[in-house]
Design a protein around this motif. Structure first.
Motif, PDB file in Angstrom:
ATOM      1  N   ASN A 180       5.541   7.652   8.068  1.00  0.00           N
ATOM      2  CA  ASN A 180       5.091   6.288   7.625  1.00  0.00           C
ATOM      3  C   ASN A 180       4.335   5.913   6.017  1.00  0.00           C
ATOM      4  OD1 ASN A 180       6.115   4.737   9.627  1.00  0.00           O
ATOM      5  ND2 ASN A 180       3.895   5.010  11.219  1.00  0.00           N
ATOM      6  N   GLY A 181       3.905   6.922   5.607  1.00  0.00           N
ATOM      7  CA  GLY A 181       3.146   6.944   4.166  1.00  0.00           C
ATOM      8  C   GLY A 181       4.571   7.249   3.141  1.00  0.00           C
ATOM      9  N   ILE A 182       4.654   7.969   3.892  1.00  0.00           N
ATOM     10  CA  ILE A 182       6.110   7.990   2.646  1.00  0.00           C
ATOM     11  C   ILE A 182       7.098   6.646   2.978  1.00  0.00           C
ATOM     12  CG2 ILE A 182       8.570   8.925   2.073  1.00  0.00           C
ATOM     13  CD1 ILE A 182       6.957  10.866   1.940  1.00  0.00           C
ATOM     14  N   GLN A 183       7.760   5.876   3.563  1.00  0.00           N
ATOM     15  CA  GLN A 183       7.552   5.054   3.657  1.00  0.00           C
ATOM     16  C   GLN A 183       7.135   3.946   2.294  1.00  0.00           C
ATOM     17  OE1 GLN A 183      11.341   4.082   5.603  1.00  0.00           O
ATOM     18  NE2 GLN A 183      10.966   2.467   6.530  1.00  0.00           N
ATOM     19  N   ARG A 184       5.928   4.569   3.122  1.00  0.00           N
ATOM     20  CA  ARG A 184       5.040   2.935   2.079  1.00  0.00           C
ATOM     21  C   ARG A 184       4.956   2.950   0.902  1.00  0.00           C
ATOM     22  NH1 ARG A 184       0.533  -0.270   3.205  1.00  0.00           N
ATOM     23  NH2 ARG A 184      -0.539  -0.758   1.844  1.00  0.00           N
ATOM     24  N   LEU A 185       5.473   4.748   0.020  1.00  0.00           N
ATOM     25  CA  LEU A 185       5.442   4.823  -0.801  1.00  0.00           C
ATOM     26  C   LEU A 185       6.721   4.134  -1.575  1.00  0.00           C
ATOM     27  CD1 LEU A 185       4.107   8.862  -0.524  1.00  0.00           C
ATOM     28  CD2 LEU A 185       2.871   7.171  -1.983  1.00  0.00           C
ATOM     29  N   ALA A 186       7.307   4.107  -1.210  1.00  0.00           N
ATOM     30  CA  ALA A 186       8.876   3.551  -2.162  1.00  0.00           C
ATOM     31  C   ALA A 186       8.340   1.901  -1.763  1.00  0.00           C
ATOM     32  CB  ALA A 186      10.150   4.512  -0.293  1.00  0.00           C
ATOM     33  N   MET A 187       7.763   1.599  -0.573  1.00  0.00           N
ATOM     34  CA  MET A 187       7.715   0.163  -0.668  1.00  0.00           C
ATOM     35  C   MET A 187       6.992  -0.401  -1.677  1.00  0.00           C
ATOM     36  SD  MET A 187       8.658  -1.461   3.138  1.00  0.00           S
ATOM     37  CE  MET A 187       7.014   0.126   3.468  1.00  0.00           C
ATOM     38  N   LEU A 188       5.600   0.373  -2.332  1.00  0.00           N
ATOM     39  CA  LEU A 188       4.719  -0.135  -2.600  1.00  0.00           C
ATOM     40  C   LEU A 188       5.663  -0.507  -4.535  1.00  0.00           C
ATOM     41  CD1 LEU A 188       1.871   2.281  -2.002  1.00  0.00           C
ATOM     42  CD2 LEU A 188       1.849   0.455  -1.729  1.00  0.00           C
ATOM     43  N   PRO A 189       6.347   0.153  -5.241  1.00  0.00           N
ATOM     44  CA  PRO A 189       6.484  -0.182  -6.468  1.00  0.00           C
ATOM     45  C   PRO A 189       8.073  -1.289  -6.280  1.00  0.00           C
ATOM     46  CG  PRO A 189       7.676   1.630  -5.835  1.00  0.00           C
ATOM     47  CD  PRO A 189       6.797   1.476  -4.824  1.00  0.00           C
ATOM     48  N   ILE A 190       7.914  -1.327  -5.365  1.00  0.00           N
ATOM     49  CA  ILE A 190       8.929  -2.150  -5.516  1.00  0.00           C
ATOM     50  C   ILE A 190       8.735  -3.851  -4.799  1.00  0.00           C
ATOM     51  CG2 ILE A 190      10.695  -3.788  -3.769  1.00  0.00           C
ATOM     52  CD1 ILE A 190      11.987  -0.438  -3.534  1.00  0.00           C
ATOM     53  N   THR A 191       7.478  -3.951  -4.204  1.00  0.00           N
ATOM     54  CA  THR A 191       6.432  -4.901  -3.631  1.00  0.00           C
ATOM     55  C   THR A 191       5.426  -4.713  -4.133  1.00  0.00           C
ATOM     56  OG1 THR A 191       5.576  -4.719  -2.097  1.00  0.00           O
ATOM     57  CG2 THR A 191       7.712  -5.408  -1.469  1.00  0.00           C
ATOM     58  N   GLN A 192       4.355  -4.141  -4.593  1.00  0.00           N
ATOM     59  CA  GLN A 192       3.264  -4.360  -5.178  1.00  0.00           C
ATOM     60  C   GLN A 192       2.444  -5.103  -4.816  1.00  0.00           C
ATOM     61  OE1 GLN A 192       3.614  -4.889  -9.893  1.00  0.00           O
ATOM     62  NE2 GLN A 192       5.253  -2.942 -10.001  1.00  0.00           N
ATOM     63  N   PRO A 193       1.969  -5.086  -3.492  1.00  0.00           N
ATOM     64  CA  PRO A 193       1.720  -5.770  -2.712  1.00  0.00           C
ATOM     65  C   PRO A 193      -0.485  -5.151  -2.728  1.00  0.00           C
ATOM     66  CG  PRO A 193       1.599  -3.488  -0.808  1.00  0.00           C
ATOM     67  CD  PRO A 193       2.704  -3.430  -2.948  1.00  0.00           C
ATOM     68  N   LEU A 194      -1.495  -5.663  -2.145  1.00  0.00           N
ATOM     69  CA  LEU A 194      -2.855  -5.132  -2.146  1.00  0.00           C
ATOM     70  C   LEU A 194      -2.591  -3.873  -1.037  1.00  0.00           C
ATOM     71  CD1 LEU A 194      -4.692  -8.889  -1.722  1.00  0.00           C
ATOM     72  CD2 LEU A 194      -4.092  -7.453  -3.997  1.00  0.00           C
ATOM     73  N   ARG A 195      -3.536  -3.045  -1.258  1.00  0.00           N
ATOM     74  CA  ARG A 195      -4.106  -2.221  -0.785  1.00  0.00           C
ATOM     75  C   ARG A 195      -4.044  -1.882   0.783  1.00  0.00           C
ATOM     76  NH1 ARG A 195      -8.784   1.030  -4.064  1.00  0.00           N
ATOM     77  NH2 ARG A 195      -9.713  -1.214  -3.376  1.00  0.00           N
ATOM     78  N   SER A 196      -4.634  -3.241   1.082  1.00  0.00           N
ATOM     79  CA  SER A 196      -4.535  -3.660   2.685  1.00  0.00           C
ATOM     80  C   SER A 196      -3.570  -3.989   3.436  1.00  0.00           C
ATOM     81  CB  SER A 196      -5.701  -4.686   2.627  1.00  0.00           C
ATOM     82  OG  SER A 196      -5.712  -5.644   2.440  1.00  0.00           O
ATOM     83  N   THR A 197      -2.271  -4.572   2.036  1.00  0.00           N
ATOM     84  CA  THR A 197      -1.429  -4.898   3.212  1.00  0.00           C
ATOM     85  C   THR A 197      -0.861  -3.332   4.225  1.00  0.00           C
ATOM     86  OG1 THR A 197      -0.639  -6.020   1.029  1.00  0.00           O
ATOM     87  CG2 THR A 197       0.996  -6.175   2.596  1.00  0.00           C
ATOM     88  N   PRO A 198      -0.300  -4.520   5.343  1.00  0.00           N
ATOM     89  CA  PRO A 198      -0.147  -2.696   6.391  1.00  0.00           C
ATOM     90  C   PRO A 198       1.663  -2.842   5.962  1.00  0.00           C
ATOM     91  CG  PRO A 198      -0.411  -5.510   7.374  1.00  0.00           C
ATOM     92  CD  PRO A 198      -0.381  -5.616   5.499  1.00  0.00           C
TER      93      PRO A 198
END
Length: 717
Positions: free
Chosen positions: A325-343
């Motif tokens: 899940n951490g790897i997938q989150r790393l891939a989604m962060l640059p695409i969506t650039q959400p707040l840190r608390s976003t699930p």
């Protein structure tokens, strides 16, 4: 010839740090391809013994599954397994010309092909240019890397060694120049003695054929439950082989205790490194687009993680699931650039990305379905706990639950059926026109054909089937029409079969059969064509052509009649595509179940009660994706979310003051936004994407001013 640097080498001043690739003439490659087709179609009709490389239907996954299956049998049955991995040094570069010719003759390759290939190897000139220096040589050994026939010739040479392991307790698996020798037993001394004699025989075979195995690159692992095992010493060419705790075979770390944590950890570290490099290429105002970032992740990162999933994805623990899940989150962060608390789960639901653990499990299941006929379970776990059934037993149990088809699977076919058409004859009579079609009503399919000469119908038939596609129904209609034509061949020597499906016509005119139904239809077409000229042509459907309209009506009536018959039985095997769709639907249901039972993501569940694999919003800009992520997850500049940080006490809606201020309240209930919602809802009803409608509402002037006030409020605290 050109030289390509090998990845991961420390010193590129050495020649072995480069891979020589032959760039031969395209005419030569075309001729090699024709020779290869002939050898594989008419000389070597079946796969070679224990060779998994360059072989149709086999791959790295089949080699890994075969070996891990035996390891599971040994460990779960309280036995030992001794495995030794050998690496052939400079395999393609050291092939002797005599060995290539001898191996081809032993397999029955025609002498003219053997002589031609021998002259090709001996008479070729190799030209190379490095840093402006040109040279050319006439090689005295080796086969061209990059040549079409080189992999096949190597398999024939290596088959001389692999075929000697047909009997006896010592087994071998070959993958190109990688050789894995192993033995299962209880007596370590006896096992070591037998492996030692086989190592001696392998090195002797290599010296005869001009090949060598590097002892320093040889790995040895004892797979056993006994942690206090003292294994005997084993030597190769006078060099002692030290036992290791992990064997890296074909890129997969296989631990001596069958723990997959080392392999997953190593893969995760590599993927994190790649993702960190990709994140440096993205910003809010410049860099790669979200589409390109998604392509990099789904085409490079995710397959890299899922490699070899057939042997380890059945045993994904909670710790591994969290890391994935951490790897997938790393891939989604640059695409969506959400707040840190976003699930993470909320972002997955928004982008339509299946959780990585489920994706890898699906990849393992699909690989198992491809290789289930090649690898048979060596251990079924009888008398043991459920965790000891092995990877094949686990996949088999899951297949019985998820694959609900009750009829046989289709045998995989990939054969060419050449349809030769007879020469024209003056004896030809009036042509027969055969129209075919199929129609589907719920799970029932009706397919029919009619044969006519001019305006006279001379034959027709309507049949029904269950649980098949319309494509299959159209192919069945053509097959039945050909069967009738074969039995009435004396009527006409010229026939045309019409079908309104371009895909069916293209497959039948292409002569390549990849399933049993197409294979049978093509063979029947060839049989009819030997007597009467018969062609398959496309006709536009519902265009007023009388024959096509009549057969369409017959097919629809057949489907409607089949819907009222309770005993319509499926008579066609399920295709690989249909089974694959069933499996994918199962994992989508698993994702939906996870989503529904998840305790967090309250706002996201309201926006997305049903998960979907929607790829349309990835076309948006990063700023819009960021705004959408904050809206559908609730983790944005809304008072209800800011209150979680204990910054404010009043978190009522700034517009209406009637409820808590969050994104769902603004989208669904806030009375001050009723007019804006009605306008957007009318647009959604006329085809606007719902996510774009959410963005339009959140970008309205009222909500913009609301978020600006919340941002200023946050900055003053």
């Amino acid at each position: 010839m050109t030289f390509i640097p090998k990845a991961g080498k420390e010193d590129y001043a050495k020649a072995k740090a480069y891979r020589p690739i032959t760039l031969s003439n395209f005419l030569l490659k075309g001729l090699e391809r024709v020779v290869q087709w002939y050898i594989l179609e008419y000389v070597i009709t079946g796969p070679l013994e224990r060779q998994h490389a360059y072989t149709k239907g086999r791959s790295c996954d089949s080699a890994l599954s075969t070996f891990v299956n035996d390891v599971e049998y040994a460990i779960y049955n309280n036995k030992h397994l001794l495995a030794i991995s050998l690496d052939c040094s400079g395999a393609f570069d050291c092939i002797q010309f005599e060995s290539a010719a001898r191996s081809m003759r032993l397999k029955g390759v025609p002498e003219n092909i053997v002589v031609w290939y021998d002259n090709l190897l001996k008479g070729r000139r190799v030209h190379a240019e490095v840093q402006g220096q040109r040279t050319h040589i006439i090689p005295h050994r080796g086969s061209p890397q990059g040549g079409v026939l080189s992999p096949l010739i190597w398999n024939l040479i290596m088959d001389g060694l692999l075929s000697t392991f047909k009997r006896g307790p010592v087994k071998v698996i070959g993958y190109a120049d990688d050789l894995l020798i192993y033995i299962v037993g209880k007596s370590t001394d006896t096992m070591a003695e037998m492996i030692q004699s086989e190592l001696k025989r392998v090195t002797e075979w290599g010296s005869v054929n001009g090949l060598s195995f590097n002892p320093t690159k040889t790995s040895m692992v004892w797979y056993t439950r006994n942690r206090n095992l003292t294994p005997p010493n084993i030597y190769m060419e006078g060099v002692e082989i030290k036992p290791k705790a992990t064997l890296k075979y074909l890129g997969v770390e296989i631990h001596s205790s069958l723990s997959w944590t080392p392999h997953v950890t190593e893969r995760l570290n590599k993927c994190k490194f790649l993702l960190s490099k990709c994140r440096n290429l993205v910003s809010r105002t410049w860099g790669l687009s979200p589409q390109k970032m998604e392509w990099i992740y789904k085409s490079v990162i995710r397959p890299k993680l899922a490699y070899g999933a057939v042997v380890w994805a059945h045993n994904i623990t909670k710790v591994i699931d969290k890391k994935l899940n951490g790897i997938q989150r790393l891939a989604m962060l640059p695409i969506t650039q959400p707040l840190r608390s976003t699930p993470t789960a909320g972002l997955e639901a928004m982008l339509g990305w299946m959780p990585l653990s489920l994706y890898i499990e699906e990849a393992g299941m699909m690989t198992y379905l491809r290789n289930k006929e090649l690898v048979k379970p060596g251990w079924d776990g009888v008398g043991r706990q459920k965790s000891c059934v092995g990877h094949l037993g686990t996949w088999r149990s899951k297949e019985e639950i998820t694959c609900t088809v009750t009829y046989p699977r289709e045998r995989r076919v990939s054969q060419y059926v050449w349809v030769e058409k007879p020469k024209r004859s003056s004896l030809w009579t009036h042509p027969i026109a055969l129209y075919t079609d199929a129609s589907k009503e719920k799970d029932n399919v009706g397919y029919s054909w009619i044969a006519s000469i001019g305006d006279y119908v001379i034959g027709e038939a309507t049949m029904t089937a269950k649980d098949i596609s319309v494509y299959k129904g159209k192919m069945l209609a053509i097959k039945e029409a050909l069967s009738w034509l074969r039995d009435h061949i004396e009527i006409s020597r010229r026939n045309v079969i019409y079908c309104d499906s371009k895909s069916v016509v293209q497959v039948l005119n292409g002569c390549l059969a990849k399933d049993e139904l197409t294979w049978d239809t093509l063979k029947l077409l060839r049989e009819v064509n030997q007597v009467a000229h018969t062609s398959v042509q496309w006709v536009k459907g519902h265009s007023g052509i009388v024959g096509n309209e009549v057969v369409d009506m017959l097919a629809k009536n057949g489907a409607l009649e089949a819907a009222n018959i309770s005993d319509v039985k499926p008579h066609m095997p399920a295709t690989q595509r249909e089974v694959k769709k069933l499996m994918h639907d199962h994992f989508l249901r698993e994702w939906q179940l996870r989503w529904e039972t998840l305790k967090s993501c309250r706002i996201s569940k309201l926006f997305y009660p049903k998960i979907r694999e929607d790829k349309s919003i990835i076309c948006l800009a990063i700023k819009k994706l960021q705004a959408l992520a904050q809206s559908v997850t609730g983790h944005g500049l809304f008072k209800k979310h800011i209150k979680q940080w204990n910054y404010i006490e009043d978190y009522q809606c700034s517009l209406c003051g009637e409820a808590d201020e969050d994104s769902w309240h603004l989208w669904e209930w806030c009375p001050k936004l009723k007019k804006e919602r009605e306008v957007i809802q009318r647009r959604i009803d006329t085809g606007l994407n719902r996510d774009l409608g959410i963005l339009q509402l959140m970008n309205s002037e009222k909500i913009k001013s609301l978020r600006a006030r919340n941002e200023s409020l946050l900055s003053t605290i």
